[in-house]
Motif scaffolding. Structure first.
Motif, short mmCIF file in Angstrom:
data_model
loop_
_atom_site.label_atom_id
_atom_site.label_comp_id
_atom_site.label_asym_id
_atom_site.label_seq_id
_atom_site.Cartn_x
_atom_site.Cartn_y
_atom_site.Cartn_z
N GLN A 24 41.10 38.77 32.79
CA GLN A 24 40.72 37.36 32.74
C GLN A 24 39.29 37.10 33.22
OE1 GLN A 24 42.86 35.18 31.30
NE2 GLN A 24 44.03 37.05 30.97
N PHE A 25 38.61 38.14 33.68
CA PHE A 25 37.27 37.96 34.25
C PHE A 25 36.26 38.87 33.56
CE2 PHE A 25 40.32 36.90 37.54
CZ PHE A 25 39.86 35.66 37.97
N LYS A 26 35.04 38.44 33.52
CA LYS A 26 33.95 39.26 32.99
C LYS A 26 33.29 39.98 34.17
CE LYS A 26 33.10 36.36 29.02
NZ LYS A 26 32.18 35.46 28.34
N LEU A 27 34.11 40.73 34.89
CA LEU A 27 33.66 41.46 36.07
C LEU A 27 34.11 42.91 35.95
CD1 LEU A 27 34.87 38.87 38.75
CD2 LEU A 27 32.52 39.16 37.93
N THR A 28 33.47 43.78 36.70
CA THR A 28 33.91 45.18 36.70
C THR A 28 35.26 45.27 37.41
OG1 THR A 28 32.86 45.71 38.81
CG2 THR A 28 31.50 45.96 36.81
N GLY A 29 35.97 46.33 37.13
CA GLY A 29 37.23 46.57 37.80
C GLY A 29 37.06 46.68 39.31
N ALA A 30 35.95 47.28 39.72
CA ALA A 30 35.67 47.42 41.16
C ALA A 30 35.48 46.07 41.82
CB ALA A 30 34.44 48.29 41.37
N THR A 31 34.82 45.14 41.11
CA THR A 31 34.60 43.81 41.67
C THR A 31 35.92 43.05 41.80
OG1 THR A 31 32.37 43.74 40.74
CG2 THR A 31 33.34 41.64 41.37
N VAL A 32 36.76 43.14 40.80
CA VAL A 32 38.07 42.48 40.87
C VAL A 32 38.89 43.10 42.00
CG1 VAL A 32 40.23 42.06 39.64
CG2 VAL A 32 38.05 41.78 38.45
N SER A 33 38.82 44.41 42.12
CA SER A 33 39.53 45.11 43.20
C SER A 33 39.05 44.63 44.56
CB SER A 33 39.33 46.61 43.05
OG SER A 33 39.99 47.30 44.07
N TYR A 34 37.75 44.41 44.70
CA TYR A 34 37.18 43.90 45.94
C TYR A 34 37.78 42.53 46.28
CZ TYR A 34 33.80 41.65 49.02
OH TYR A 34 33.21 40.95 50.05
N HIS A 35 37.83 41.64 45.29
CA HIS A 35 38.38 40.30 45.51
C HIS A 35 39.87 40.38 45.88
CE1 HIS A 35 34.84 37.98 44.58
NE2 HIS A 35 34.70 38.60 43.42
N LEU A 36 40.61 41.24 45.20
CA LEU A 36 42.02 41.41 45.53
C LEU A 36 42.19 41.92 46.96
CD1 LEU A 36 43.29 42.90 42.16
CD2 LEU A 36 43.87 40.66 43.11
#
Length: 89
Positions: free
Chosen positions: A35-47
């Motif tokens: 759902q985001f135009k972000l890297t997997g690492a960035t989404v992982s950081y937010h999670l």
């Protein structure tokens, strides 16, 4: 976790969007990342930030990690905000 960590975690718009997504039920990390135009690492950081603030819980199932809301933290925050109003009668 304390109130400061909770407010810091929800101060970011991406993390608020993730919380909004999880209102409809648990989702895998991949479903969230789509759902985001972000890297997997960035989404992982937010999670990770949401998890460390106890706003979400994770559950591992085979090769997937699923996330869901931890509503008790939201109840604590709302209770605290309500108490700020005092006993106005």
């Amino acid at each position: 976790m304390g109130m400061n960590e909770t407010f810091k975690a929800i101060s970011d718009p991406v993390r608020r969007d993730i919380l909004q997504m999880l209102k409809s039920g648990r989702k895998s990390a991949g479903e969230i990342a789509e759902q985001f135009k972000l890297t997997g690492a960035t989404v992982s950081y937010h999670l990770s930030k949401l998890k460390s603030a106890d706003l979400i819980a994770e559950q591992k199932c085979k090769n997937f990690i699923y996330y869901e809301l931890n509503t008790s933290v939201f109840e604590d925050v709302l209770s605290w905000i309500y108490k700020l109003g005092g006993n106005k009668q």
